[in-house]
Write a protein that holds these residues in place. Sequence first.
Motif, PDB file in Angstrom:
ATOM      1  N   PHE A 295      -9.065   5.546 -14.743  1.00  0.00           N
ATOM      2  CA  PHE A 295     -10.191   5.994 -13.922  1.00  0.00           C
ATOM      3  C   PHE A 295     -11.474   5.216 -14.186  1.00  0.00           C
ATOM      4  CE2 PHE A 295      -7.479   9.805 -14.248  1.00  0.00           C
ATOM      5  CZ  PHE A 295      -7.300  10.068 -12.904  1.00  0.00           C
ATOM      6  N   GLY A 296     -11.413   4.096 -14.881  1.00  0.00           N
ATOM      7  CA  GLY A 296     -12.631   3.409 -15.291  1.00  0.00           C
ATOM      8  C   GLY A 296     -13.380   2.694 -14.193  1.00  0.00           C
ATOM      9  N   ARG A 297     -12.786   2.502 -13.051  1.00  0.00           N
ATOM     10  CA  ARG A 297     -13.472   1.838 -11.945  1.00  0.00           C
ATOM     11  C   ARG A 297     -12.868   2.317 -10.629  1.00  0.00           C
ATOM     12  NH1 ARG A 297     -11.196  -4.407 -11.414  1.00  0.00           N
ATOM     13  NH2 ARG A 297      -9.029  -3.837 -10.904  1.00  0.00           N
ATOM     14  N   MET A 298     -13.571   2.025  -9.533  1.00  0.00           N
ATOM     15  CA  MET A 298     -13.085   2.351  -8.193  1.00  0.00           C
ATOM     16  C   MET A 298     -13.211   1.109  -7.323  1.00  0.00           C
ATOM     17  SD  MET A 298     -14.475   5.243  -5.514  1.00  0.00           S
ATOM     18  CE  MET A 298     -13.998   5.195  -3.773  1.00  0.00           C
ATOM     19  N   THR A 299     -12.115   0.738  -6.683  1.00  0.00           N
ATOM     20  CA  THR A 299     -12.083  -0.434  -5.806  1.00  0.00           C
ATOM     21  C   THR A 299     -11.796   0.019  -4.381  1.00  0.00           C
ATOM     22  OG1 THR A 299     -11.270  -1.837  -7.611  1.00  0.00           O
ATOM     23  CG2 THR A 299     -10.983  -2.655  -5.363  1.00  0.00           C
ATOM     24  N   THR A 300     -12.646  -0.399  -3.456  1.00  0.00           N
ATOM     25  CA  THR A 300     -12.494  -0.057  -2.039  1.00  0.00           C
ATOM     26  C   THR A 300     -12.289  -1.339  -1.251  1.00  0.00           C
ATOM     27  OG1 THR A 300     -14.033   1.779  -2.364  1.00  0.00           O
ATOM     28  CG2 THR A 300     -13.504   1.179  -0.093  1.00  0.00           C
ATOM     29  N   GLU A 301     -11.301  -1.347  -0.365  1.00  0.00           N
ATOM     30  CA  GLU A 301     -10.959  -2.546   0.409  1.00  0.00           C
ATOM     31  C   GLU A 301     -10.746  -2.182   1.873  1.00  0.00           C
ATOM     32  OE1 GLU A 301      -8.485  -4.928  -3.116  1.00  0.00           O
ATOM     33  OE2 GLU A 301      -7.422  -3.959  -1.452  1.00  0.00           O
ATOM     34  N   VAL A 302     -11.203  -3.072   2.750  1.00  0.00           N
ATOM     35  CA  VAL A 302     -10.919  -2.971   4.180  1.00  0.00           C
ATOM     36  C   VAL A 302     -10.022  -4.143   4.543  1.00  0.00           C
ATOM     37  CG1 VAL A 302     -11.862  -2.942   6.513  1.00  0.00           C
ATOM     38  CG2 VAL A 302     -13.132  -1.859   4.648  1.00  0.00           C
ATOM     39  N   HIS A 303      -8.820  -3.821   5.005  1.00  0.00           N
ATOM     40  CA  HIS A 303      -7.895  -4.837   5.492  1.00  0.00           C
ATOM     41  C   HIS A 303      -7.921  -4.815   7.024  1.00  0.00           C
ATOM     42  CE1 HIS A 303      -6.016  -5.915   1.622  1.00  0.00           C
ATOM     43  NE2 HIS A 303      -6.380  -4.690   1.292  1.00  0.00           N
TER      44      HIS A 303
ATOM     45  N   TRP B 251      -7.330   0.178 -13.253  1.00  0.00           N
ATOM     46  CA  TRP B 251      -6.732  -1.156 -13.202  1.00  0.00           C
ATOM     47  C   TRP B 251      -5.232  -1.088 -12.955  1.00  0.00           C
ATOM     48  CZ3 TRP B 251     -11.058   0.007 -15.890  1.00  0.00           C
ATOM     49  CH2 TRP B 251     -12.119  -0.886 -15.832  1.00  0.00           C
ATOM     50  N   LEU B 252      -4.706   0.093 -12.686  1.00  0.00           N
ATOM     51  CA  LEU B 252      -3.284   0.267 -12.416  1.00  0.00           C
ATOM     52  C   LEU B 252      -3.064   0.470 -10.920  1.00  0.00           C
ATOM     53  CD1 LEU B 252      -2.400   2.689 -15.375  1.00  0.00           C
ATOM     54  CD2 LEU B 252      -2.208   0.199 -15.315  1.00  0.00           C
ATOM     55  N   PRO B 253      -1.836   0.325 -10.437  1.00  0.00           N
ATOM     56  CA  PRO B 253      -1.583   0.523  -9.005  1.00  0.00           C
ATOM     57  C   PRO B 253      -1.787   1.964  -8.540  1.00  0.00           C
ATOM     58  CG  PRO B 253       0.204  -0.727 -10.039  1.00  0.00           C
ATOM     59  CD  PRO B 253      -0.636  -0.184 -11.145  1.00  0.00           C
ATOM     60  N   TRP B 254      -1.854   2.897  -9.463  1.00  0.00           N
ATOM     61  CA  TRP B 254      -1.991   4.316  -9.116  1.00  0.00           C
ATOM     62  C   TRP B 254      -3.119   4.908  -9.952  1.00  0.00           C
ATOM     63  CZ3 TRP B 254      -1.938   8.980 -11.566  1.00  0.00           C
ATOM     64  CH2 TRP B 254      -1.785  10.108 -10.763  1.00  0.00           C
ATOM     65  N   PRO B 255      -3.912   5.842  -9.399  1.00  0.00           N
ATOM     66  CA  PRO B 255      -3.815   6.468  -8.066  1.00  0.00           C
ATOM     67  C   PRO B 255      -4.431   5.593  -6.981  1.00  0.00           C
ATOM     68  CG  PRO B 255      -5.582   7.480  -9.340  1.00  0.00           C
ATOM     69  CD  PRO B 255      -4.918   6.509 -10.266  1.00  0.00           C
ATOM     70  N   ARG B 256      -3.840   5.677  -5.793  1.00  0.00           N
ATOM     71  CA  ARG B 256      -4.212   4.816  -4.669  1.00  0.00           C
ATOM     72  C   ARG B 256      -4.095   5.605  -3.372  1.00  0.00           C
ATOM     73  NH1 ARG B 256      -3.803  -0.912  -4.218  1.00  0.00           N
ATOM     74  NH2 ARG B 256      -3.765  -1.629  -2.059  1.00  0.00           N
ATOM     75  N   TRP B 257      -5.021   5.373  -2.431  1.00  0.00           N
ATOM     76  CA  TRP B 257      -5.010   6.045  -1.131  1.00  0.00           C
ATOM     77  C   TRP B 257      -5.253   5.007  -0.033  1.00  0.00           C
ATOM     78  CZ3 TRP B 257      -7.384   7.556  -5.514  1.00  0.00           C
ATOM     79  CH2 TRP B 257      -7.021   8.796  -6.053  1.00  0.00           C
ATOM     80  N   ARG B 258      -4.840   5.348   1.178  1.00  0.00           N
ATOM     81  CA  ARG B 258      -5.086   4.489   2.325  1.00  0.00           C
ATOM     82  C   ARG B 258      -5.228   5.339   3.571  1.00  0.00           C
ATOM     83  NH1 ARG B 258      -0.264   0.877   4.416  1.00  0.00           N
ATOM     84  NH2 ARG B 258      -1.465   1.143   6.325  1.00  0.00           N
ATOM     85  N   VAL B 259      -6.028   4.844   4.515  1.00  0.00           N
ATOM     86  CA  VAL B 259      -6.224   5.486   5.814  1.00  0.00           C
ATOM     87  C   VAL B 259      -6.115   4.397   6.870  1.00  0.00           C
ATOM     88  CG1 VAL B 259      -7.864   6.672   7.326  1.00  0.00           C
ATOM     89  CG2 VAL B 259      -7.682   7.344   4.925  1.00  0.00           C
ATOM     90  N   ASP B 260      -5.286   4.609   7.873  1.00  0.00           N
ATOM     91  CA  ASP B 260      -5.220   3.671   8.991  1.00  0.00           C
ATOM     92  C   ASP B 260      -6.524   3.719   9.776  1.00  0.00           C
ATOM     93  OD1 ASP B 260      -2.692   3.022   8.244  1.00  0.00           O
ATOM     94  OD2 ASP B 260      -1.684   4.199   9.790  1.00  0.00           O
ATOM     95  N   LEU B 261      -7.006   2.567  10.196  1.00  0.00           N
ATOM     96  CA  LEU B 261      -8.254   2.537  10.960  1.00  0.00           C
ATOM     97  C   LEU B 261      -8.130   3.300  12.269  1.00  0.00           C
ATOM     98  CD1 LEU B 261      -9.502  -1.129  10.417  1.00  0.00           C
ATOM     99  CD2 LEU B 261      -9.924   0.915   9.053  1.00  0.00           C
TER     100      LEU B 261
END
Length: 316
Positions: A221-229, A239-249
Motif C-alpha cells: 500500500f505504499g503508493r498509488m498508480t493511476t493510468e489512462v489507457h 509495487w505488486l500487481p494486486w490490489p488493482r482495479w479498472r473501469v472501461d471508459l
Amino acid sequence: MRWVFNIAWLALLAFLATTWPLLPDVVGSPRFMLPRDHYTAWMLTLAIVGPWLTTYGSLLAARHWPRLINLPYRDHWLAPPHREQTLADLGGRLAALGLGLLVLFAGLHYHALQRAQPHWPQVPADVWTAGSVLQGLGLAVWLLALMRRFNRLPVVAAPRPARQGSRSTDLVWRETQLMWPLLAVLLPASVGLTLAVTHAQASAGQAWMPAILPMLLALVFGRMTTEVHGDRLCWRFGWLPWPRWRVDLDDIIAVDAAQSRWTEGWGIRFTSDGMLYNASGTQAVRLTLRDGRHVRLGCQEPRLLIGALQARISGR
C-alpha cells in the motif's frame, strides 16, 4: 440473527460473572499483569459496552444521527423511503459482527482461565493462532459483503453504448503518489521493532522478523498508480500487481474535480459518496458510472486526469 446475538451476549456475561473466582490473584503475562478484580471489571465493561456499541448503538446512530455512519451512499440508503429496510438489513449484519466480538472476548477469558485451571481442556497455541487468523478473515468477509450490499445503487444512470474498437490501447496518462502518511508510520515502526527485539534478545539474528509486517504493508500500500489507457482507466496500490482495479471508459458518463476530507483518511475507503482510493492529500477526481456509482480517485493533478479522460470519453 439478533436473538442469537442476544442469547450469546447473556451467555458471555454469565460466563464472566461465574468464573472470575477461578482466576488467580494476578491475571496476565509477566510483562502485563492485573489484579483479578481489576481484570474482571475491565472484561465486564468491555463485554457490555463493546457489543452494545457495535450493534444497538450503531443502529441508534443510523436512525437518529445518520451523519455519524460511514455507509456508501448514505443519503440514499438512509432516506425515508429506504431507511427501515436499510436498518433491518444493517441490524442482521451488525449482529453477526457482534457475535464475532463475543467469541473474541470469550476466547480471551478462557485463555486466562486455562492457565489457572490445568485440569481443564488446554487449547494448543496453534489453535489460538488459527482462531486469530479466522477472526481476521471473518472480518474481511463481513466488510466485503457490506460493501457489495450498499456500494451499488439500485438504478441505472444510462444505457451502455456499443463498445468502441477504434481507440488505441497505448498508455495516455500516468501518475504515481507515495502514501506518505502510511510510510511515515511504518518505516519508523520497522526500525523501532527491530531495535527493541535486538535489545531484548541481545542478538540481531532474528531481530528483523517483527519488521516483516510493516515492510509488507508498505510494499502493498505504499503508493498509488493511476493510468489512462486507450479504452480503460486503471489504478493500483503498492509495487505488486494486486490490489488493482479498472473501469472501461464506456462505463464513465461524467468526470469532475472533487475533494476528500482529512477525516476520510487514506487508502481504500467506502464513504457516503461511494468508494475513495487515495494515497495522500485531499485533491481527487470523481467518476460517475453508468450504474449510478461514484468513485473518487486521489490525484495530484486533477486537471490533467480530467483532461485525459474527457478527451477519450468525448471521442466515443
